[in-house]
Design a protein around this motif. Structure first.
Motif, PDB file in Angstrom:
ATOM      1  N   VAL A 178       0.871  -1.170   0.000  1.00  0.00           N
ATOM      2  CA  VAL A 178       0.000   0.000   0.000  1.00  0.00           C
ATOM      3  C   VAL A 178       0.911   1.225   0.000  1.00  0.00           C
ATOM      4  O   VAL A 178       1.740   1.380   0.903  1.00  0.00           O
ATOM      5  CB  VAL A 178      -0.929   0.033   1.230  1.00  0.00           C
ATOM      6  N   GLY A 179       0.792   2.048  -1.014  1.00  0.00           N
ATOM      7  CA  GLY A 179       1.656   3.219  -1.119  1.00  0.00           C
ATOM      8  C   GLY A 179       2.060   3.453  -2.556  1.00  0.00           C
ATOM      9  O   GLY A 179       1.214   3.553  -3.446  1.00  0.00           O
ATOM     10  N   GLU A 180       3.354   3.459  -2.797  1.00  0.00           N
ATOM     11  CA  GLU A 180       3.898   3.662  -4.143  1.00  0.00           C
ATOM     12  C   GLU A 180       4.069   2.311  -4.829  1.00  0.00           C
ATOM     13  O   GLU A 180       4.676   1.393  -4.276  1.00  0.00           O
ATOM     14  CB  GLU A 180       5.238   4.388  -4.057  1.00  0.00           C
ATOM     15  N   SER A 181       3.532   2.181  -6.041  1.00  0.00           N
ATOM     16  CA  SER A 181       3.559   0.882  -6.722  1.00  0.00           C
ATOM     17  C   SER A 181       4.612   0.794  -7.816  1.00  0.00           C
ATOM     18  O   SER A 181       4.611  -0.150  -8.604  1.00  0.00           O
ATOM     19  CB  SER A 181       2.177   0.595  -7.340  1.00  0.00           C
ATOM     20  N   SER A 182       5.543   1.750  -7.845  1.00  0.00           N
ATOM     21  CA  SER A 182       6.529   1.747  -8.931  1.00  0.00           C
ATOM     22  C   SER A 182       7.433   0.525  -8.893  1.00  0.00           C
ATOM     23  O   SER A 182       8.035   0.168  -9.902  1.00  0.00           O
ATOM     24  CB  SER A 182       7.372   3.020  -8.867  1.00  0.00           C
ATOM     25  N   GLY A 183       7.504  -0.143  -7.755  1.00  0.00           N
ATOM     26  CA  GLY A 183       8.342  -1.332  -7.668  1.00  0.00           C
ATOM     27  C   GLY A 183       7.651  -2.595  -8.118  1.00  0.00           C
ATOM     28  O   GLY A 183       8.196  -3.694  -7.918  1.00  0.00           O
ATOM     29  N   PHE A 184       6.482  -2.455  -8.740  1.00  0.00           N
ATOM     30  CA  PHE A 184       5.734  -3.632  -9.171  1.00  0.00           C
ATOM     31  C   PHE A 184       5.488  -3.604 -10.671  1.00  0.00           C
ATOM     32  O   PHE A 184       5.416  -2.532 -11.294  1.00  0.00           O
ATOM     33  CB  PHE A 184       4.390  -3.704  -8.430  1.00  0.00           C
ATOM     34  N   ARG A 185       5.347  -4.784 -11.228  1.00  0.00           N
ATOM     35  CA  ARG A 185       5.004  -4.951 -12.642  1.00  0.00           C
ATOM     36  C   ARG A 185       3.675  -5.699 -12.681  1.00  0.00           C
ATOM     37  O   ARG A 185       3.627  -6.925 -12.699  1.00  0.00           O
ATOM     38  CB  ARG A 185       6.104  -5.717 -13.359  1.00  0.00           C
ATOM     39  N   PRO A 186       2.560  -4.962 -12.690  1.00  0.00           N
ATOM     40  CA  PRO A 186       1.255  -5.610 -12.562  1.00  0.00           C
ATOM     41  C   PRO A 186       0.758  -6.203 -13.871  1.00  0.00           C
ATOM     42  O   PRO A 186       1.023  -5.671 -14.954  1.00  0.00           O
ATOM     43  CB  PRO A 186       0.338  -4.476 -12.110  1.00  0.00           C
ATOM     44  N   ALA A 187       0.035  -7.315 -13.752  1.00  0.00           N
ATOM     45  CA  ALA A 187      -0.637  -7.871 -14.923  1.00  0.00           C
ATOM     46  C   ALA A 187      -1.765  -6.947 -15.371  1.00  0.00           C
ATOM     47  O   ALA A 187      -2.103  -6.891 -16.554  1.00  0.00           O
ATOM     48  CB  ALA A 187      -1.189  -9.261 -14.597  1.00  0.00           C
ATOM     49  N   ARG A 188      -2.313  -6.190 -14.404  1.00  0.00           N
ATOM     50  CA  ARG A 188      -3.388  -5.258 -14.749  1.00  0.00           C
ATOM     51  C   ARG A 188      -3.333  -4.069 -13.803  1.00  0.00           C
ATOM     52  O   ARG A 188      -3.083  -4.224 -12.601  1.00  0.00           O
ATOM     53  CB  ARG A 188      -4.752  -5.937 -14.631  1.00  0.00           C
ATOM     54  N   THR A 189      -3.553  -2.889 -14.337  1.00  0.00           N
ATOM     55  CA  THR A 189      -3.632  -1.673 -13.531  1.00  0.00           C
ATOM     56  C   THR A 189      -4.994  -1.034 -13.759  1.00  0.00           C
ATOM     57  O   THR A 189      -5.442  -0.888 -14.899  1.00  0.00           O
ATOM     58  CB  THR A 189      -2.524  -0.672 -13.911  1.00  0.00           C
ATOM     59  N   LEU A 190      -5.650  -0.671 -12.667  1.00  0.00           N
ATOM     60  CA  LEU A 190      -6.925   0.048 -12.740  1.00  0.00           C
ATOM     61  C   LEU A 190      -6.715   1.444 -12.166  1.00  0.00           C
ATOM     62  O   LEU A 190      -6.256   1.595 -11.030  1.00  0.00           O
ATOM     63  CB  LEU A 190      -8.006  -0.671 -11.936  1.00  0.00           C
ATOM     64  N   ASP A 191      -7.027   2.448 -12.950  1.00  0.00           N
ATOM     65  CA  ASP A 191      -6.986   3.819 -12.472  1.00  0.00           C
ATOM     66  C   ASP A 191      -8.256   4.070 -11.666  1.00  0.00           C
ATOM     67  O   ASP A 191      -9.359   4.100 -12.222  1.00  0.00           O
ATOM     68  CB  ASP A 191      -6.893   4.782 -13.659  1.00  0.00           C
ATOM     69  N   VAL A 192      -8.109   4.243 -10.346  1.00  0.00           N
ATOM     70  CA  VAL A 192      -9.262   4.447  -9.476  1.00  0.00           C
ATOM     71  C   VAL A 192      -9.209   5.835  -8.831  1.00  0.00           C
ATOM     72  O   VAL A 192      -9.770   6.051  -7.753  1.00  0.00           O
ATOM     73  CB  VAL A 192      -9.361   3.337  -8.411  1.00  0.00           C
TER      74      VAL A 192
END
Length: 497
Positions: A39-53
């Motif tokens: 929970v916080g900054e997600s720049s360290g992840f490579r997501p299969a899907r991103t949802l702009d919420v």
């Protein structure tokens, strides 16, 4: 430089509200394998899907402690109301292992679980009634035979307790006690049930014995019995639907419960934001001669299947005799009255009171249960609380009146009910929170839009404003619409870690 970690999903740019830590800030939430991983900054992840919420609230899914609506179509409507865990704890199941197995085989859109049913254990011991399984099991035998209504003999009581112990061993989350439906069973039996719960380390969930306005047998006496059981046994006693059992004595009941809590007694409460209840017409407290003590007339009852309002005591008596299991809406309060609304809201605002729907499973217009993996008929009947409780609570208590802060309102919908169950089910410590390591049961909603649309005439109308709802990281609601192809709900069982 650390390479990005793979994850399943990132909810990006939402207003994340965690009722436990107090976090209320724009942040990302990363999910993998059904668990929140950051929970916080997600720049360290490579997501299969991103949802702009962005512009939406992201918070823990709601935990409903009091849902009789244990069918796929009914639970889908609850998912559209932000619910990710729906538990039947007031009535419970007569055969918990069978109920869990049946739900698992059929699948559920949200998480599910049960208490051990004192009423069904009692019926089984006293007159051989087998455990009733199905969406209306809680209503079976509500009118009861004379043998079910009186005190149990010592040997029979020992067998009833033995059955409850077996159900706790099978995964029940506590003991559900429909005391108001068998008010002549005696206080000794209730204390024995509470003692059993204390010994086994589980809560009881009680529909109080009385809800009358005037002495004797008032709503205050009903609540006092629950408090006495907590004091005498050390059990965690949960008082169900404070609004509909306290009625106009809510201030006296609130003072009693608050004082008991301040002295260290384990008493918890719940309420829902409606002025009418729903139950079977054969309930003892709906006997025509008892209605005046509740401040009711026969015409304050509406038979769900037909819409009939009994014109007099004679007609109500006939309905009770012919169809004691028929569901009725009971209009205790006038929701158009500001004075009555104020009473309803005082029940909701008692310190540390959870929101719980008392959802009732839907039936079609002909009275047949709406079950199986099928769409909800638009003319299906139930109570509007079965589909609109949580949206109505947020709309009225946060957006329209600012009576509660958003964080406090969400705490009552998710964290608080989860904490009530943690001693009996340590796995609940992973629900009701938005932090790494917790279950990815999440809701995303637009606070400016969230609203209930169900009414007493159209109870199957879903809430709006809940954009996404995730159960174990899997979307059951996406872009405001159901995802009918998924049933990711899992069993919540006693003792699970």
């Amino acid at each position: 430089m650390t390479p990005p970690r793979d994850c399943d999903l990132v909810l990006a740019g939402g207003r994340v509200v965690d009722p436990e830590s107090g976090l209320d800030a724009v942040a990302d939430v990363a999910v993998s394998g059904g668990t929140i991983v950051a929970v916080g900054e997600s720049s360290g992840f490579r997501p299969a899907r991103t949802l702009d919420v962005s512009g939406h609230v992201v918070t823990a899914g709601f935990v409903d402690l009091h849902s009789h609506a244990q069918t796929i179509p009914s639970l889908r409507l609850q998912a559209l109301d932000g619910v990710t865990t729906a538990l039947d704890l007031e009535a419970g199941a007569g055969d918990v292992a069978r109920a869990l197995a049946s739900a698992a085989a059929e699948g559920r859109p949200v998480n599910y679980g049960y208490s051990a049913s004192w009423a069904q254990a009692r019926m089984g011991v006293l007159d051989g009634t087998p455990p009733v399984h199905g969406p209306l099991g809680f209503a079976a035998g509500i009118g009861g035979s004379a043998g079910r209504q009186g005190p149990a003999a010592p040997a029979a009581l020992s067998r009833i307790i033995g059955r409850l112990e077996e159900e706790i061993g099978a995964g029940a989350l506590g003991i559900g006690v429909l005391l108001g439906y068998a008010p002549r069973t005696g206080r000794g039996e209730y204390m024995r049930v509470a003692s059993t719960a204390a010994r086994l380390g589980v809560p009881t969930f009680t529909h109080a014995r009385f809800k009358n306005r005037d002495d004797p047998e008032t709503a205050l006496e009903g609540a006092a019995e629950v408090v006495a059981a907590a004091a005498g046994t050390g059990a965690h006693m949960h008082l169900c639907h404070l609004n509909s059992t306290s009625l106009r004595a809510v201030d006296e009941v609130a003072e009693l419960v608050g004082g008991a809590r301040s002295r260290g007694l384990a008493i918890t409460t719940e309420a829902y934001p409606y002025g009418a209840g729903m139950t079977a017409v054969g309930a003892p407290f709906l006997r025509p001669d008892r209605l005046p003590r509740l401040g009711l007339r026969p015409s304050d009852l509406v038979v769900v299947a037909t819409g009939e309002r009994p014109v007099d005591e004679e007609r109500l008596l006939r309905i009770r005799q012919d169809t004691p299991e028929a569901l009725v809406v009971v209009h205790y309060f006038d929701e158009a009255s500001e004075a009555d609304l104020a009473v309803i809201r005082r029940a909701l605002l008692l310190d540390d009171t959870a929101v719980a729907s008392d959802a009732v499973p839907f039936t079609d217009a002909g009275g047949a249960p709406v079950e199986g993996d099928r769409p909800m008929p638009p003319d299906a009947v139930s109570h509007p609380r079965s589909s609109g409780t949580f949206a109505r609570f947020l709309r009225t208590m946060v957006r329209e009146t600012a009576t509660l802060s958003l964080r406090e309102a969400l705490r009552r919908c998710s964290l608080l009910p989860a904490t009530f169950l943690q001693a009996a089910c340590p796995a609940m410590a992973r629900k009701g929170r938005v932090r790494a390591g917790c279950d990815a049961d999440l809701v995303v909603f637009d606070l400016a839009e969230v609203a209930d649309r169900s009414t007493y005439q159209t109870p199957a109308t879903s809430s709006i404003g809940f954009t996404h709802v995730f159960v174990g990281g899997e979307a059951v609601v996406r872009d405001g619409a159901l995802v009918p192809s998924v049933l990711p709900g899992r069993a919540i069982v006693g003792g699970a870690r």
